[in-house]
Design an enzyme around this catalytic site. Structure first.
Site, short mmCIF file in Angstrom:
data_model
loop_
_atom_site.label_atom_id
_atom_site.label_comp_id
_atom_site.label_asym_id
_atom_site.label_seq_id
_atom_site.Cartn_x
_atom_site.Cartn_y
_atom_site.Cartn_z
N GLU A 30 -39.70 14.27 24.60
CA GLU A 30 -38.46 13.88 24.92
C GLU A 30 -38.45 12.81 25.79
O GLU A 30 -38.91 12.92 27.05
CB GLU A 30 -37.69 15.08 25.48
CG GLU A 30 -37.12 15.99 24.58
CD GLU A 30 -36.04 15.86 23.59
OE1 GLU A 30 -36.03 16.46 22.64
OE2 GLU A 30 -35.58 14.74 23.74
N GLU A 37 -36.20 0.55 29.89
CA GLU A 37 -35.18 1.82 30.38
C GLU A 37 -35.27 1.51 31.92
O GLU A 37 -36.43 1.46 32.67
CB GLU A 37 -35.75 3.15 30.03
CG GLU A 37 -35.04 4.01 30.43
CD GLU A 37 -35.61 5.73 30.07
OE1 GLU A 37 -36.77 5.88 30.04
OE2 GLU A 37 -34.67 6.53 29.73
N LYS A 71 -44.96 23.17 34.40
CA LYS A 71 -45.03 22.74 35.53
C LYS A 71 -43.86 21.68 35.85
O LYS A 71 -43.44 20.99 35.03
CB LYS A 71 -46.44 21.41 35.68
CG LYS A 71 -46.63 20.43 36.83
CD LYS A 71 -47.38 19.27 36.46
CE LYS A 71 -46.67 18.11 36.39
NZ LYS A 71 -45.82 17.68 37.38
N CYS A 116 -32.08 10.42 30.22
CA CYS A 116 -32.73 9.68 29.01
C CYS A 116 -31.83 9.05 28.14
O CYS A 116 -32.04 8.13 27.48
CB CYS A 116 -33.82 10.79 28.49
SG CYS A 116 -32.95 12.48 28.15
#
Lengths: 499, 508
Positions: free
Chosen positions: A271, A402, A195, A305
């Site tokens: 991840e 983040e 997806k 990331c």
């Protein structure tokens, strides 16, 4: 979300740089582009303008079911199940060649759908080609072991594929993340239901077309456009999917893992996010280090990331570095992704734009100082000026959470121990970097940082041959390199009694 | 292929090198004519030998000459090695991924030229055309693609014995590798060596057999087209002297040789003077062991193929069949009947021997078999007519002491005898001075696994023979040589580890 009434399965697109091509819009299931079972579709937005550019068909749980059935059939019956490992690899090599032939189209789709600079998009496609070719070469080199125990038995292990693997990828590197997932899963002999992110569905569908062209049997690779809450959740909790690989936020990662546990204990690799430290020692080559600091945070508009979003500079050189960095950050060319000179494109969506800007406001409230940036770029699309905060403390939210945008914080450190302590001060552990000319500093810092990757005198220099993944809350498992093969195989031990 | 006068970059050369044409138009039996390079392939160009000496290669199906190619002498070997050495300096810094890309391209070109290469090979070796294309050339494609994939997957180790020492190993290429290949599978064996050597980052000097130089020289065209930098791959046609000069050259770093045990010893001897590491793939007298519970029909077919393919000119041929006594007579009869069946369809099915010299060698063994009292069940005669053909030959009741039971015949001659128990068969199979391969025919799990473990050979086939696979290592024990080809093992042959220790805190 809206109805599919007038959404075709293919549509001719003409992109801002003049590239014309046929864009698949349907769900790619069992070798064909089809409409969703519930007839839904959703809008695709160009983040450089904020305009809706079209619609794609939307997968719901019902479509996930169909795709999983196709993948399961392909795994147990039919040509894929009987194919030699070398032939599987050969298909991946052909796919890599097709990516290479279609490089300009793929890069243009990326720039259009994600908003990243075309130059960087081309680099992404180059990395896709390298990744697919690399795993194409692994397919027939996956060996078990023969293990001696005692003379009465003959024992061997096999590295077998898992079966149907569910893969959920993010929007920051749509095609690269696609290649990182497809490459190893397919090399190991699995079948997949992947997806794409709802913000960036276009590239993955074009790549699906290339899969068909390469000659993958139907059902081996299935690509679904859809939303996390529906299609993504369906994948995570599906009883016939035996492995799920997810790249995205830590928040959603937790949900995936929970769903996996509560359904059928499918294997999970994650991840997730990061708040990676970029550490500059006084004996570093300062000019080079500043280049890497800049690249470390503003590459891909900070939507990495592993972005080096916390910059730590040794006291003695702090003033020099911050001065140079201020200049360098402002020299980045921000703007139209299709302009060859552009380095930093748009943030991927309005939601992301708002989220980043709220962190900027938060930083100001927390008492940090805006050295450069801190505001929108231009008045169309989701562009943000490269932003640097100074005067930060470790406990500030902008130092712990983040942000995922072109916003970094810069702070001082005293000595090596201080640098390590600051570097390791978050719950994350995805990447890090140290800039130094000293062998012993490099080795010691590399040993002591709690991060899945330590770059020495560079930043963001990923490579398909090097394993990549997180310590702590940055994730579980490693992608890339030979390591990725572990994610997509399971070990069977066969022990034959000879006595 | 464009004819060139090339300027040599290294060494001094007399004007005799400057020929006007280093190719020759060859008309294949298929009717197609093509331009066959006849020069030595050095630095991506075809050049004449220093002294102009040439040799002739023949068509074993007719005995007629095909073309003349140059013979590399000492100065030519020197030139090639220097070129390879010089090319290594920059080739060394090429990434594994990029080396792999060049090998993938070469693979694609071999595939494009599959029929032509197959035709050249069939013409030069006498093999049947269709099997050369579907087997030999397909294997070339598979092998090249396989090693292209290894090129960027060569990993050393990182080792931390204690806090103050961090160590790692670099798996480095040797440098210039000399690859000497025989005439039985000229192009295939060339690529078995070339592909892993190149994947590992070496440069090479390849010497094909004097009996079959054409396909390897043609490969030079594809190497240039693939984009390999000049000097990375060099191909020298030549004779035994060429091989001797190459093997004793002080500036090569590794030798890989496939051929007879006799020549293998010479190669090792030559290499000893410069302490060059060597891989030797030599001959064999491989045994097929047929147990009484075997599927007899299948065993017969595999065993037939195991000795008659390529007219018995296979190092790993299962040329000696030991059959359990209860099924011995039946097996011999079935094998004879199957041979007759194959011969009635096509009496030249198995192909010719490569040369008149080889044919005479094999016939001498046939005569020796008869003299020593073996029972000639079928064949034993040359086939009158053009070329170097002989009949497939079956000897039964061949006792272990007989010459034909012990020595490698390298022709379509199979020797058979009966055995009593499993340990009898194993002991007799292992009594050979060779140890290349073996085939076992049985339906029993234990017999298969246990016998495999006890045979002193590098390859055991269970319920088949000769079906090597590029992913699985192949190599010999004892007089069959040492070192492996194929699989991951072959890449390791072309690498040597360097250990680096970083002292992170031990002070004196």
């Amino acid at each position: 979300m809206s109805s599919t009434a007038s959404v075709p399965l293919f549509q001719k697109f003409k992109l801002p740089n003049g590239v014309e091509y046929e864009q698949p819009l349907g769900l790619f299931i069992n070798g064909e582009f089809v409409t969703g079972k519930e007839g839904k579709a959703f809008e695709v937005v160009n983040p450089s303008t904020g305009n809706v550019v079209g619609k794609v068909h939307e997968a719901t749980a019902a479509d996930v079911d169909i795709a999983v059935d196709a993948a399961e059939t392909a795994f147990y019956d039919g040509p894929w199940s009987k194919m030699s490992s070398a032939d599987r690899g050969h298909l991946l090599l052909k796919l890599a060649d097709l990516f290479e032939e279609n490089l300009t189209i793929l890069a243009s789709i990326e720039a259009f759908d994600n908003g990243k600079a075309i130059q960087l998009a081309k680099g992404d496609i180059g990395a896709c080609i390298g990744c697919l070719r690399y795993y194409g070469g692994w397919a027939d080199k996956i060996h078990g072991k023969v293990i001696e125990t005692n003379s009465g038995s003959f024992n061997f292990t096999k590295q077998e594929p898992i079966g149907v693997c569910g893969q959920i990828i993010p929007w920051n590197f749509p095609l690269l993340m696609w290649a990182w997932k497809i490459g190893p899963a397919i090399a190991c002999g699995n079948t997949v239901v992947l997806k794409t992110a709802e913000q960036t569905p276009l590239g993955g569908l074009f790549a699906a077309k290339l899969c068909k062209e390469a000659g993958f049997p139907p059902g081996v690779i299935n690509i679904l456009s859809g939303f996390g809450r529906t299609a993504g959740a369906a994948i995570a909790s599906h009883m016939k999917i035996h492995k799920v690989a997810f790249t995205g936020s830590t928040l959603v990662g937790r949900q995936i893992m929970k769903a996996a546990a509560e359904s059928n204990l499918k294997k999970v690799t994650l991840e997730l996010g990061g708040k990676s430290p970029n550490i500059v020692f006084e004996d570093a080559d300062i000019d080079r280090a500043v280049e890497w600091i800049n690249f470390g945070i503003y590459y891909n508009a900070g939507q990495c990331c592993c972005a080096g979003s916390r910059v730590y500079v040794q006291e003695s050189i702090y003033d020099k570095v911050i001065e140079a960095f201020r200049k360098r950050a402002q020299a980045n060319v921000v703007g139209n992704p299709f302009d060859e000179a552009t380095f930093q494109g748009a943030q991927v969506s309005e939601a992301q734009y708002n989220r980043i800007m709220s962190y900027v406001e938060l930083g100001k409230k927390e008492g940090a100082k805006v050295e450069v940036g801190g505001e929108r770029h231009g008045n169309e699309g989701y562009f943000i000026k490269p932003t640097v905060f100074s005067n930060v403390t470790e406990d500030m939210r902008i130092m712990q959470e983040e942000i995922f945008g072109p916003v970094c914080a810069i702070a001082k450190f005293k000595d090596l121990d201080d640098a390590i302590s600051k570097g390791n001060s978050t719950t994350y552990g995805l990447a890090s970097a140290v800039h130094t000319g000293s062998l012993s500093t490099a080795m010691e810092v590399a040993n002591r940082l709690r991060a899945g990757t330590v770059w020495v005198n560079s930043y963001n220099t990923l490579h398909w041959a090097l394993p990549f993944g997180g310590y702590g809350e940055s994730g579980i498992g490693r992608e890339l390199g030979k390591e990725a093969l572990r994610n997509y195989t399971q070990v069977k031990t066969v022990s034959i009694n000879l006595s | 292929m464009i004819v060139r006068h090339r300027i040599l970059r290294l060494g001094t050369l007399p004007s005799s090198r400057y020929f006007s044409s280093f190719e020759f138009t060859v008309k294949l039996p298929t009717g197609i004519a093509y331009r066959q390079p006849t020069g030595l392939f050095i630095s991506n160009e075809f050049v004449a030998s220093n002294d102009g000496k040439q040799l002739t290669t023949y068509n074993p199906r007719s005995g007629k000459p095909i073309a003349n190619v140059f013979v590399a002498g000492s100065p030519d070997v020197d030139y090639a090695v220097q070129t390879a050495e010089s090319a290594f300096r920059s080739w060394r810094t090429t990434s594994g991924t990029d080396r792999g890309i060049l090998l993938y391209r070469l693979c694609g070109l071999i595939e494009e030229h599959k029929t032509l290469l197959g035709s050249i090979e069939a013409f030069d070796t006498g093999k049947p055309l269709d099997t050369v294309v579907t087997d030999d050339i397909q294997d070339c494609i598979n092998v090249t693609r396989y090693y292209a994939g290894w090129a960027d997957k060569i990993h050393g180790y990182s080792i931390q014995p204690f806090a103050e020492k961090f160590a790692y190993t670099l798996h480095e290429p040797f440098g210039v590798c000399a690859l000497i290949v025989p005439w039985n599978y000229p192009l295939m064996l060339a690529l078995w060596k070339l592909a892993p050597a190149i994947a590992a980052g070496n440069t090479v000097v390849l010497k094909p057999s004097e009996l079959t130089p054409l396909s390897s020289l043609y490969l030079g065209n594809l190497i240039t087209e693939a984009g390999f930098p000049p000097g990375v791959i060099n191909i020298l046609s030549g004779d035994g002297n060429t091989g001797a000069v190459l093997a004793s050259h002080p500036r090569i770093n590794k030798i890989s040789f496939t051929g007879s045990a006799t020549t293998g010893k010479k190669i090792m001897h030559a290499a000893a003077s410069n302490l060059i590491p060597v891989v030797l793939e030599l001959g064999g007298k491989s045994a097929a062991i047929v147990f009484e519970d075997a599927d007899l029909e299948q065993a017969v077919k595999w065993c037939y193929s195991g000795i008659m393919s390529n007219s018995g000119q296979i190092c790993s041929a299962t040329s000696r069949i030991l059959i359990q006594e209860s099924i011995y007579k039946k097996f011999v009869e079935m094998f004879k009947a199957y041979t007759i069946h194959r011969m009635s369809a096509d009496p030249l099915d198995h192909g010719p021997q490569i040369s008149d010299v080889q044919l005479e060698n094999v016939m001498q063994y046939v005569r020796s078999g008869i003299e020593e009292g073996a029972h000639l069940v079928y064949g034993g005669k040359e086939i009158i007519g053009p070329g170097y053909f002989m009949q497939p030959t079956i000897f039964a009741d061949v006792r272990d002491h007989m010459k034909i039971a012990q020595e490698e015949v390298f022709g379509p001659v199979v020797v058979m005898d009966k055995f009593t128990t499993q340990s009898d068969a194993i002991q007799r199979a292992n009594s050979s001075t060779y140890g290349l391969a073996s085939a076992i025919f049985t339906k029993s799990l234990t017999l298969a696994v246990d016998t495999s473990q006890k045979l002193e050979v590098g390859t055991v086939w269970v319920n088949s023979s000769q079906d090597s696979d590029f992913r699985v290592p192949f190599g010999g024990f004892k007089m069959s040589g040492f070192g492996q080809e194929l699989g991951e093992y072959a890449v390791k042959n072309y690498l040597r580890p360097k250990a680096v220790h970083l002292n992170l805190g031990v002070s004196l």
